[in-house]
Scaffold this motif. Structure first.
Motif, short mmCIF file in Angstrom:
data_model
loop_
_atom_site.label_atom_id
_atom_site.label_comp_id
_atom_site.label_asym_id
_atom_site.label_seq_id
_atom_site.Cartn_x
_atom_site.Cartn_y
_atom_site.Cartn_z
N ASP A 43 0.83 -1.21 0.00
CA ASP A 43 0.00 0.00 0.00
C ASP A 43 0.86 1.26 0.00
O ASP A 43 0.62 2.19 -0.75
CB ASP A 43 -0.99 0.00 1.17
CG ASP A 43 -0.35 -0.27 2.52
OD1 ASP A 43 0.87 -0.55 2.59
OD2 ASP A 43 -1.08 -0.21 3.52
N ALA A 47 1.13 3.85 -3.24
CA ALA A 47 0.62 5.21 -3.05
C ALA A 47 1.73 6.25 -3.21
O ALA A 47 1.54 7.28 -3.86
CB ALA A 47 -0.05 5.35 -1.69
N SER A 97 -6.70 5.56 -1.10
CA SER A 97 -5.64 6.40 -1.67
C SER A 97 -4.95 5.68 -2.82
O SER A 97 -4.63 6.30 -3.84
CB SER A 97 -4.63 6.83 -0.61
OG SER A 97 -3.74 5.79 -0.25
N VAL A 98 -4.73 4.39 -2.66
CA VAL A 98 -4.09 3.62 -3.73
C VAL A 98 -5.01 3.56 -4.95
O VAL A 98 -4.56 3.75 -6.09
CB VAL A 98 -3.71 2.20 -3.25
CG1 VAL A 98 -3.12 1.37 -4.39
CG2 VAL A 98 -2.72 2.29 -2.09
N LEU A 101 -5.26 7.38 -6.41
CA LEU A 101 -4.01 7.83 -7.02
C LEU A 101 -3.68 7.00 -8.26
O LEU A 101 -3.24 7.56 -9.28
CB LEU A 101 -2.87 7.79 -6.00
CG LEU A 101 -2.97 8.82 -4.88
CD1 LEU A 101 -2.07 8.45 -3.71
CD2 LEU A 101 -2.65 10.21 -5.41
N HIS A 127 -2.19 7.97 5.84
CA HIS A 127 -0.89 7.29 5.89
C HIS A 127 -0.10 7.74 7.12
O HIS A 127 0.48 6.91 7.82
CB HIS A 127 -0.08 7.58 4.61
CG HIS A 127 -0.58 6.83 3.43
ND1 HIS A 127 -0.10 5.59 3.08
CD2 HIS A 127 -1.52 7.15 2.49
CE1 HIS A 127 -0.72 5.18 1.98
NE2 HIS A 127 -1.58 6.10 1.61
N GLY A 183 -5.28 -1.49 -5.32
CA GLY A 183 -5.99 -0.79 -4.25
C GLY A 183 -7.33 -1.43 -3.96
O GLY A 183 -7.74 -1.56 -2.80
#
Length: 191
Positions: A43, A47, A97-98, A101, A127, A183
C-alpha cells in the motif's frame, strides 16, 4: 525503456512484504526502521510512487507541490496518531488512496494544482496517522518520523523520475490502472 520500467516494478514488488500500514513486531526503533517502513507494505509503495507519477503528469508547480503537501500532511497525521487522536477508517483511507491515485495516473487526470494538493493532503493524513499511531514505544518519535518521511520523499522522487525519465505515457497509464486494481484488492482484503 519498457525493460527499465518492468525491472523497477519487479524490484518494488520484491521489496513489498505485505499490504499493511503497520510497523510489525520486533525491535523497531529509530531512523533506520522508520526509513524502512514505507518499503515494507504494498500500500505504501504504490501510493507513494503514484503521488510522484501523478505530480510528474501534472508538471509545473505540481511537480514539487503535490509531494511536499503529501509529506507535510502525512507529518500532521503522524502527530495526531502519536498523540492518540482517533481517526476513523484509516486502513480504508489508505486503500482508497491507492485506488484514487492509481486511477489519476491511469486516466492522466490533469487536475488543477489546488485540487491535486487537496487530494494528496487528504490521503496523506491517513498514511501519517497509521505511522504515528503505531510507532513503537521504544522508538524516538522524531527519528522514526524523519526516517519514514525521507523514505516517502524518496518514493515520490522515484515516481517522478520513472515518469519523467523512463516510462512512456501508455506504460505509466497501465501502471496506474494496475495500482488502482491493487488498491481494490487492498480494500477488499485480497492482499
Amino acid at each position: 525503456m519498457s525493460r527499465r520500467f518492468l525491472s523497477s516494478v519487479l524490484l518494488l514488488a520484491l521489496m513489498a512484504t505485505g499490504a499493511e500500514a503497520h510497523t510489525g513486531t520486533g525491535g523497531i526503533s529509530g531512523f533506520a526502521h522508520g526509513f524502512a517502513h514505507p518499503f515494507n507494505g504494498l500500500d505504501h509503495l504504490l501510493a507513494m510512487v503514484a503521488v510522484g507519477v501523478f505530480a510528474a503528469n501534472l508538471g509545473g508547480r505540481a511537480l514539487w507541490l503535490v509531494p511536499a503537501t503529501f509529506i507535510s500532511m502525512m507529518a500532521a497525521g503522524g502527530i495526531a496518531g502519536i498523540h492518540g487522536l482517533n481517526l476513523p477508517f484509516v486502513e480504508t483511507g489508505i486503500a482508497l488512496s491507492v485506488i484514487a491515485l492509481g486511477a489519476m495516473v491511469a486516466l492522466r487526470w490533469k487536475a488543477p494544482v489546488s485540487v491535486a494538493v487537496t487530494l494528496a493532503g487528504f490521503f496523506a493524513v491517513f498514511h501519517g496517522h497509521a505511522h504515528g499511531s503505531e510507532i513503537p514505544v521504544a522508538a524516538s518519535a522524531v527519528s522514526y518520523a524523519g526516517g519514514f518521511m525521507l523514505a516517502t520523499a524518496a518514493l515520490h522522487a522515484l515516481g517522478v523520475g520513472m515518469r519523467r525519465l523512463a516510462i512512456p505515457r501508455p506504460l505509466a497509464q497501465l501502471g496506474g490502472g494496475t495500482m488502482a486494481l491493487a488498491g481494490i484488492g487492498l480494500l477488499s482484503g485480497v492482499f
